[in-house]
Design an enzyme around this catalytic site. Structure first.
Site, PDB file in Angstrom:
ATOM      1  CG  ASP A  80      67.741  51.616   0.508  1.00 11.31           C
ATOM      2  OD1 ASP A  80      68.078  50.711  -0.281  1.00 11.31           O
ATOM      3  OD2 ASP A  80      68.156  51.687   1.679  1.00 11.31           O
ATOM      4  CD  GLU A 126      66.319  43.768   1.111  1.00 15.06           C
ATOM      5  OE1 GLU A 126      66.417  43.625   2.344  1.00 15.06           O
ATOM      6  OE2 GLU A 126      67.301  43.953   0.361  1.00 15.06           O
TER       7      GLU A 126
END
Length: 501
Positions: free
Chosen positions: A20, A176
């Site tokens: 991420d 997302e």
């Protein structure tokens, strides 16, 4: 430091369990943050001058008051998907603690720290929060789903009601990782979709205002390796940045599956880099290569990390992490000079409260060694994925033993007598390079001891697939390190090094 350009550079640019990625540029400097899940300290931070070579400069959440992770916090819980930005002379980091406090915002004048105590955002619901400021200074927080809130970043207060935004392809799984940017004449909304497994991808839309409406790119997804045999899979969760020469680049996560079918990744999701060009005001992501052409600017390669940590300083290196918490009562280098002292809490690594201090495995083949003194307790050297998936070689006075925990099964695989006093414990991870059977695992994990003459006794060779995400589930990667499960165990040094094939 060297500034001589190289022909190729290695990808991933930050190997091992560093998922991420979120990146920002400040002048000639680049800073990057990653998810850390159940580990403390949280949110590792990196610095680079060339987008290729990164130095770990600290961890944003390194105080208990910043990061609450109770013993009951699940593995692969904790901190999800930070966004790192620089605005108005200050660094801003926003992240979700899914195990306790929800969305939190932190600030710093120096990304190496210290970072502030958390500014909580109780009105912002959703993971993967992003921050963006428009021309009049309004701050927008966009979250997975995809929804957008206007917030006061100094107080955490929400302003008005959330607004639903473009959420990717109709029916696509898990929209997302939103990031909102002003680039040229448009506001761009970059998201991940398809889930963080093999169908992961990056898509983008654009609009004239930061709250839309957004027009999707006709060539979405702009990055995915779904349905291919590319050596890098699960590509997604991207963030855009400009290079030193004004070119554009994307950092994103990916995995390197090994072995047969379905392929197992053991290092977790790693941070990769790819070039970006623009066609008709849409980004086009270039080739994702393990050996990538060096960018057209000077490279700044830092000194190699030392193989050995002698625990000679009062502070642990930035790369050392522990599940959920780390108190000096249970983990310290200050008690016996030049030694790491661990005091047991749980009686095995199955216990969420177990005392464990490790570092991320960053190479497909590697070796870890430690000199352990178990005279006053029991502990050793472990390869950990979570409480239900770990291998360890454990020492106590007079013997060592190899333990394997896989799901509901826990067994002592081998034992071996040892002389009294300190003992060198060793783990060798050997990647599978030639697949001769579709059922062949990604690597082997060999656990053993070394004697005073340098000889090595292999006690067990275990299949590495059982310490993989495809078996265990979750979002993390392997962490290799020291632990104590009874009394006090001391460690004089710890070695970690890559092993060439």
């Amino acid at each position: 430091m060297s500034s001589t350009p190289a022909r190729t550079v290695s990808n991933p640019v930050i190997p091992g369990f560093h998922p991420d990625p979120s990146i920002c540029r400040v002048g000639e400097d680049y800073y990057l943050a990653c998810s850390s899940f159940e580990y403390f300290p949280g949110v590792p931070l990196f610095h680079s001058r060339d987008l290729v070579h990164w130095t770990h400069i600290g961890n944003a959440l390194d105080r208990p008051e910043q990061l609450r992770l109770a013993p009951g916090a699940a593995s692969s819980g904790g901190l999800y998907a930070p966004t790192l930005r620089h605005h108005d002379g200050r660094f801003w980091l926003i992240v979700t603690n899914v195990s306790a406090d929800g969305n939190m915002l932190f600030t710093a004048t120096d990304p190496a720290g210290p970072w502030s105590d958390p500014i909580r955002l109780p009105g912002v619901h959703g993971i993967d929060p992003d921050l963006a400021w428009d021309d009049d200074g309004t701050c927008r927080c966009t979250v997975a789903g995809v929804s957008q809130y206007r917030i006061d970043p100094l107080t955490g207060e929400t302003i008005g009601e959330p607004r639903r935004l473009w959420s990717g392809a109709p029916g696509a799984k898990a929209p997302e990782a939103p990031h909102l940017y002003r680039i040229g004449d448009y506001w761009y909304l970059l998201i991940a979709e398809g889930g963080t497994e093999r169908c992961h991808g990056v898509s983008i839309a654009r609009g004239r205002t930061p709250d839309g409406p957004f027009e999707p790119c006709p060539d979405n997804p702009v990055l995915t390796h779904r349905g291919t045999d590319h050596p890098v899979q699960n590509t997604g969760h991207g963030d855009l940045v400009q290079g030193p020469d004004g070119s554009w680049w994307m950092v994103f996560l990916g995995v390197r599956p090994q072995g047969g079918t379905p392929g197992w990744h053991v290092l977790g999701r790693e941070t990769f880099l790819a070039p970006v060009t623009w066609v008709d005001d849409w980004p086009v992501v270039g080739e994702v290569a393990l050996d990538m052409a060096a960018p057209p600017w000077p490279l700044h390669e830092p000194a190699a990390e030392p193989v050995r940590d002698d625990f000679d300083t009062g502070e642990l290196a930035h790369g050392w992490i522990s599940p959920r918490s780390r108190s000096t009562a249970h983990c310290t280098t200050g008690e016996r000079p030049g030694w790491l002292t661990l005091r047991a809490r749980g009686d095995s690594l199955d216990d969420p409260e177990a005392t464990f201090l490790g570092r991320r495995q960053q190479h497909l083949s590697c070796r870890a060694r430690v000199l352990a003194d178990p005279s006053d307790g029991r502990g050793g050297l472990a390869v950990r994925l979570d409480e239900r998936h770990h291998y360890e070689i454990e020492a106590e006075p007079g013997q060592v033993r190899v333990i394997a925990r896989v799901g509901t099964l826990r067994t002592v695989v081998a034992s071996h007598p040892t002389p009294a006093g300190p003992v060198v414990l060793r783990v060798d991870v050997t990647a599978t390079r030639k697949v001769t059977d579709p059922r062949q695992g990604p690597d082997t994990v060999t656990l053993g001891v070394e004697d005073a003459d340098g000889g090595h006794s292999e006690l067990a060779v275990l299949d590495g697939r059982y310490l993989s995400t495809e078996v265990a589930g979750g979002f993390t990667g392997r962490v290799i390190g020291t632990y104590a499960t009874l009394g006090t165990v001391r460690f004089d040094w710890f070695d970690y090094e890559a092993v060439a094939d």
